[in-house]
Design a protein around this motif. Structure first.
Motif, PDB file in Angstrom:
ATOM      1  N   LEU A 111       0.651  -1.166   0.021  1.00 16.14           N
ATOM      2  CA  LEU A 111       0.004  -0.286   0.045  1.00 16.14           C
ATOM      3  C   LEU A 111       0.957   1.271  -0.061  1.00 16.14           C
ATOM      4  O   LEU A 111       0.497   2.301  -0.386  1.00 16.14           O
ATOM      5  N   ALA A 112       1.977   0.933   0.573  1.00 12.67           N
ATOM      6  CA  ALA A 112       2.872   2.206   0.768  1.00 12.67           C
ATOM      7  C   ALA A 112       3.170   2.892  -0.948  1.00 12.67           C
ATOM      8  O   ALA A 112       3.674   3.959  -0.754  1.00 12.67           O
ATOM      9  N   LYS A 113       3.207   1.990  -2.011  1.00 14.96           N
ATOM     10  CA  LYS A 113       3.665   2.324  -3.135  1.00 14.96           C
ATOM     11  C   LYS A 113       2.390   2.534  -4.171  1.00 14.96           C
ATOM     12  O   LYS A 113       2.720   3.079  -5.289  1.00 14.96           O
ATOM     13  N   LEU A 114       1.164   2.806  -3.612  1.00 12.18           N
ATOM     14  CA  LEU A 114      -0.059   3.268  -4.324  1.00 12.18           C
ATOM     15  C   LEU A 114      -0.415   4.480  -4.239  1.00 12.18           C
ATOM     16  O   LEU A 114      -0.380   5.067  -3.307  1.00 12.18           O
ATOM     17  N   LEU A 119      -5.039   2.615  -4.199  1.00 14.90           N
ATOM     18  CA  LEU A 119      -5.571   2.060  -2.978  1.00 14.90           C
ATOM     19  C   LEU A 119      -6.948   1.804  -2.897  1.00 14.90           C
ATOM     20  O   LEU A 119      -7.334   0.707  -2.445  1.00 14.90           O
ATOM     21  N   THR A 120      -7.970   2.875  -3.048  1.00 16.89           N
ATOM     22  CA  THR A 120      -9.248   2.867  -3.023  1.00 16.89           C
ATOM     23  C   THR A 120      -9.623   1.515  -3.730  1.00 16.89           C
ATOM     24  O   THR A 120     -10.386   0.705  -3.176  1.00 16.89           O
ATOM     25  N   ILE A 151      -1.829   7.742   3.126  1.00 16.17           N
ATOM     26  CA  ILE A 151      -3.027   7.750   2.266  1.00 16.17           C
ATOM     27  C   ILE A 151      -3.971   6.486   2.828  1.00 16.17           C
ATOM     28  O   ILE A 151      -5.257   6.385   2.522  1.00 16.17           O
ATOM     29  N   ALA A 152      -3.411   5.454   3.082  1.00 16.31           N
ATOM     30  CA  ALA A 152      -4.299   4.154   3.512  1.00 16.31           C
ATOM     31  C   ALA A 152      -4.975   4.504   4.591  1.00 16.31           C
ATOM     32  O   ALA A 152      -6.139   4.061   4.786  1.00 16.31           O
TER      33      ALA A 152
END
Length: 268
Positions: A111-114, A119-120, A151-152
């Protein structure tokens, strides 16, 4: 004399402010808990939709009257191999017998790369699959490989997720840990001493969360748990009167919405 009176007034004013602050904080923390957390409270979580979760794990949990959360995803690239992974029918059955199905994203990406749209989509796609298969909408989340990002946090908050699990190898303390950063202990086939010692932390308002993968895990042998070892853990929890619940069940103890208002998330 005048200076002395001024100093005394200052001290009294400072004490009043301190008391007011302590009363405010105390009242706030009291609202985080819906009821006292008992000692020996354990949360069991299972990642990646391993086939053994339905064929081996769920029956043992039912045998002992335990709860548990199964964090499912369509693990790329070989989710279609049903010698390794659950079918959606099996996932539905796990839900129907009372266990929690949680969101582990659609394809187990970092998720750190999205971006936020990516991510949504990962979160939404898993929710859609649950809906299509008549499975209750997930209310808790597990970060793939424990990777998080601001963002997550935003996406999960917007979508009203109540708890999200990370790693960290320590107990969850509702007074200081944000509900979207619930720490857990990661079980392997060689850290029995650590896992057993972790149980000593389940006291004084703290909850011990265990992260477990396949039992066995054919797809990911580096996180494989031998069935005999898993059953040994479960028997110990049962024989020593531990209360074993799902992540979702924490809502009966923790007011996650109040905790969100009182506890800050990291910004990086």
């Amino acid at each position: 004399m005048q200076n002395r009176r001024t100093y005394n007034r200052f001290v009294i004013h400072l004490l009043c402010l301190t008391l007011a602050f302590l009363l405010f904080v105390s009242n706030g923390w009291a609202q985080v808990l819906r009821k006292p957390i008992p000692d020996k409270l354990i949360v069991l979580t299972f990642d990646d939709a391993s086939r053994s979760h339905a064929t081996f794990v769920a029956p043992i949990l039912k045998k002992y009257g335990f709860g548990g959360t199964f964090y499912v995803c369509e693990f790329a690239p070989d989710f279609a191999d049903k010698t390794k992974y659950l079918t959606w029918e099996q996932i539905r059955q796990v839900d129907r017998v009372g266990f929690e199905i949680g969101n582990h994203t659609f394809t187990h990406k970092n998720l750190a790369k999205l971006s936020k749209p990516q991510l949504t989509n990962e979160v939404d796609s898993l929710e859609i699959l649950c809906k299509l298969n008549h499975i209750r909408k997930p209310v808790t989340f597990a970060y793939p490989a424990y990777f998080t990002s601001p963002i997550a946090f935003d996406v999960l908050a917007e979508k009203k997720y109540q708890f999200a699990r990370v790693g960290g190898d320590r107990a969850y303390d509702p007074a200081i840990d944000h509900p979207l950063l619930v720490p857990s202990y990661s079980m392997t086939d060689s850290n029995k001493e650590i896992m057993m010692h972790s149980l000593q932390e389940a006291k004084n308002g703290k909850v011990v969360v265990w992260t477990i993968h396949g039992v066995p895990d054919i797809a990911h042998p580096w996180v494989n748990i031998p069935p005999a070892l898993f059953e040994e853990y479960m028997k110990f929890l049962h024989d020593n009167q531990y209360k074993v619940i799902s992540m979702r069940d924490l809502l009966s103890y923790v007011n996650s919405e109040q905790a969100v208002r009182l506890i800050s998330l990291p910004t990086k």
